[in-house]
Structure formats: C-alpha cells, structure tokens
Design an enzyme around this catalytic site. Structure first.
Site, PDB file in Angstrom:
ATOM      1  N   ASP A 125      -1.438  15.141  41.201  1.00 49.02           N
ATOM      2  CA  ASP A 125      -0.334  15.431  40.320  1.00 49.02           C
ATOM      3  C   ASP A 125       0.156  16.502  40.295  1.00 49.02           C
ATOM      4  OD1 ASP A 125       0.402  13.116  42.032  1.00 49.02           O
ATOM      5  OD2 ASP A 125       1.023  11.763  40.286  1.00 49.02           O
ATOM      6  N   GLY A 178       9.234   8.493  42.223  1.00 48.87           N
ATOM      7  CA  GLY A 178       7.381   8.829  42.393  1.00 48.87           C
ATOM      8  C   GLY A 178       7.234  10.764  42.894  1.00 48.87           C
TER       9      GLY A 178
HETATM   10  C1  GLA Z   1      -0.449   9.071  41.250  1.00 47.44           C
HETATM   11  C2  GLA Z   1      -0.636   9.558  40.577  1.00 47.44           C
HETATM   12  C3  GLA Z   1      -1.891  10.150  41.796  1.00 47.44           C
HETATM   13  C4  GLA Z   1      -2.177   9.730  42.769  1.00 47.44           C
HETATM   14  C5  GLA Z   1      -1.271   8.839  43.090  1.00 47.44           C
HETATM   15  C6  GLA Z   1      -1.576   7.281  44.245  1.00 47.44           C
HETATM   16  O1  GLA Z   1       1.183   9.674  41.417  1.00 47.44           O
HETATM   17  O2  GLA Z   1      -0.746  10.288  39.341  1.00 47.44           O
HETATM   18  O3  GLA Z   1      -3.210  10.758  40.356  1.00 47.44           O
HETATM   19  O4  GLA Z   1      -3.413   8.785  42.509  1.00 47.44           O
HETATM   20  O5  GLA Z   1      -0.067   8.010  42.277  1.00 47.44           O
HETATM   21  O6  GLA Z   1      -1.651   9.407  45.672  1.00 47.44           O
END
Ligand code: GLA
Length: 382
Positions: free
Chosen positions: A173, A125
C-alpha cells in the site's frame, strides 16, 4: 486529485493557523492481483488512484504541534518530546507513528501544523491509511528538508502502522501510494522493492470497484494472525519467506501442520504464481486470461485463506453469473471493502443497476460503485 477538497483543506488551514501551507496529495491504491503476498516477499500488482488524502503542512510558531482532521472536525495537539501510541486513538496514531519513526532515525523535528482530509471512504480497502502516513512523512520531509528518499519514507509509513496502529502490514500500500505512475499498474517484487510499470490495454473492458460498505470487526487481528501462520510455516523449513517455498516442500510438512494452515500457505504459494501469470497474460494481451486469474484469486481468498465475507462473496458471485464481468475478486486485506471487476465497457450501467438492487435486497444496505483513474504517487501540489 479532488481540486475542491484541496481548496477546502487550504482555506481551513489559513483560517486555523493563519499561514500559507505546503500541500501534498497522497493517493489510495487498487490492486489487480496478488493479495496477502507482500508480507511473504512475493509479488503484487497495485496502482495509485486519483482519490486519496490531501494534507496541508507548515511550521508552527508555538512550541507544540497541532493536527486537524478535516473530515472528522477533530483537532489534536501534542508535544514532540512525548510521542506515544494512544489507545483507540484512530487517525492520531497514523500521524504519531510516522513522527515516532522519523525520530527513531535520530532526526529532530520542530513544531508544525497540519490539516488533512480525504475522498476515500475509510474501510473501503483503498488504503486511506497508507495515503495518510505517506502524506505526513512526505510533508515533513519537504518542510524540514530531511533528505529522506521515497524508499526511506515508505518504510517509515509501514513501521508507523506496525508500531502505532498494530497492523503488521506488508509494503504494497505504501509503495503504490508513494511510487504510483499515471495510467500504470506496478508489478512489484516485494523482496527487492523494484517494480515494472505496465500500461495495460484492457481492450473492451474496464475496471470497476464495488464497495460492500462493510468493514467487519477483528479484521486487524485476523490479518496479523494470517501473517504469523505464514511466518511460522516458512520457519519450519528454514525459509526466509513463503516466496521461497514450493508446493512440494509444503507437502513434505503437511502432516506437521493443521489442514487450515496448509490451505493458507498453499493459497500464498499459488497467489504468488498467479501474479506472475497475470503479468504474462498482460504481456500477451490476453485480458480474458487475466480475468480468469482474478476469479481464481478470489476463490483462494474465500476458501483457503479465509479473509472474505458474505457481502464480498455475494458481489463476486453476481459478477460470475452476469457473463459481462470476466474477472472479479475482493481487494486488500479483506473482511469488507471493495471488489475489483473487469467488466465489458458497454455493460457497466446494466450490471451496476442490477447488482445494486440485488445487494440491497440481500443485505438491506447499499453498495457503492466507483470508477477510478490511475494516478501519480505522493507529490507536492503547487
Ligand atoms: C492490506 C495491507 C497490505 C496487504 C493487503 C493484502 O492492504 O496493508 O500490506 O497485505 O492488505 O494484500
């Protein structure tokens, strides 16, 4: 940035492709608060970190491209005139997706070679995917002098993920990875794509990441499904995005939607609000308040938005019980990966050894502890 990894990537490049490459570091990210708000035009609070992807890139003298994934020891060769997504293609689709999105802009590329590797565990993550996409687009932009702006590049990376990987991600991200500022968090407005940088004084506390080391299946389809719930409900009230919806407006259509969807949308409205409150708390130097908002965010992600999992909930519960962690929540898309914790500086060792033992006992699996530094965004490494 990991200097040892950089040396390994460059020497691998020299060995395989026999020329001196350009080298790019593209960081992963953490997110303080504001989860699943980006694709609702809301606010997020990410920062780039000192772990990420290092890519080496140079023009090729052949008539095809070649990309070598250092961590997997896999090479992939392809022609630029036949770029298509590969079913179950893994890392290849991130690379091909970026190339395809560049080509869609009418920009011609010539053959090139790439070696890339990273020090963020996949599925943690921490956005290794955005880091990879950004490293490729940034590298090609430098190599061929494409004159793409950083904003152009993050949208190329995002569309690569939509169209080649199949995840309809928001922009958080890619933005954080590209625009990160050393020692700063970015309070990003995902509608205007403008951010305010915050150098946060955490006082007696520090940030700590704990990786569950799990990534549950179906997280991609669950992600896309959440996004369509949000879009459908905002369309019912002719809103551009949930950012424009109030709790009262949501209440006015409560009988027309399921309880599940109602809770999901309510979560998004509340989380956008919490992210704004977090900025206020930081400005007021109120770290305890920030921590409380972080706990509330997790509760919403767990019970309303339903993107957490047993392993994440366990870690957050342990943090709550400990009284040395003043805020803890799952981070990123969910269904695994890391929790982010605000913990008393001098209690880190005690807490981590306790929680590691408890986690092992409960899940018969190790969790991993990371401390990260906030870093600059995607850049050339000299
Ligand atoms: C992933 C996605 C982001 C965002 C997060 C949740 O990381 O790539 O764009 O939506 O989940 O906040």
């Amino acid at each position: 940035m990991n200097k040892l990894l950089k040396e390994k990537i460059v020497s691998t490049f020299l060995k395989i492709y026999k020329s001196q490459p350009l080298v790019i570091f593209s960081p992963g990210r953490i997110n303080l608060i504001g989860e699943h708000t980006d694709y609702n035009d809301g606010y997020v609070f990410p920062a780039a970190i000192d772990k990420g992807i290092i890519a080496a890139v140079e023009k090729s003298k052949t008539n095809y491209c070649s990309v070598y994934a250092y961590d997997k020891k896999e090479e992939y060769q392809f022609n630029l005139d036949s770029i298509e997504p590969i079913p179950n293609g893994g890392w290849r689709n991130y690379v091909l997706g970026v190339i395809s999105e560049i080509q869609k802009k009418g920009i011609g590329l010539s053959p090139f070679n790439i070696v890339f590797g990273g020090d963020i565990p996949g599925g943690a993550g921490l956005s290794s995917s955005a880091a990879l996409e950004n490293s490729i687009v940034f590298g090609l932009n430098e190599l061929f002098q494409l004159e793409l702006s950083k904003k152009d590049m993050i949208f190329i990376s995002q569309k690569a993920e939509h169209n080649f990987v199949g995840v309809k991600c928001g922009i958080m991200d890619q933005y954080a990875s590209m625009f990160g500022i050393e020692n700063n968090f970015l309070h990003l407005d995902c509608r205007t794509i403008e951010a305010k940088a915050y150098q946060i004084d955490l006082k007696d506390y520090e940030l700590l990441l704990i990786n569950t080391n799990v990534k549950h299946n179906l997280s991609d389809s669950a992600y896309n499904n959440r996004r369509s719930v949000c879009e459908n409900v905002s369309a019912m009230l002719h809103k551009k995005a949930l950012r424009d919806m109030t709790k009262e407006e949501l209440l006015s259509i409560k009988s027309k939607i399921s309880e599940e969807d109602y809770q999901k949308v309510l979560y998004v409205i509340q989380e956008i609000d919490r992210t704004q409150k977090a900025a206020e708390a930081i400005e007021n130097g109120d770290i305890k308040k920030l921590g409380q908002l972080i706990f509330e965010s997790h509760s919403g992600l767990q019970h309303q938005y339903k993107v957490s999992c047993d392993e994440l909930d366990f870690l957050v519960d342990k943090a709550k019980e400990s009284h040395v962690v003043i805020g803890s929540r799952m981070m990123g898309g969910g269904f695994g990966g890391c929790t982010i914790n605000l913990i008393e500086k001098d209690q880190i060792n005690n807490f981590t050894s306790e929680v590691s033992k408890a986690y092992k006992k409960k899940f018969n699996n190790e969790c991993s502890i990371y401390q990260v530094k906030l870093s600059n965004g995607t850049h050339l490494v000299r």
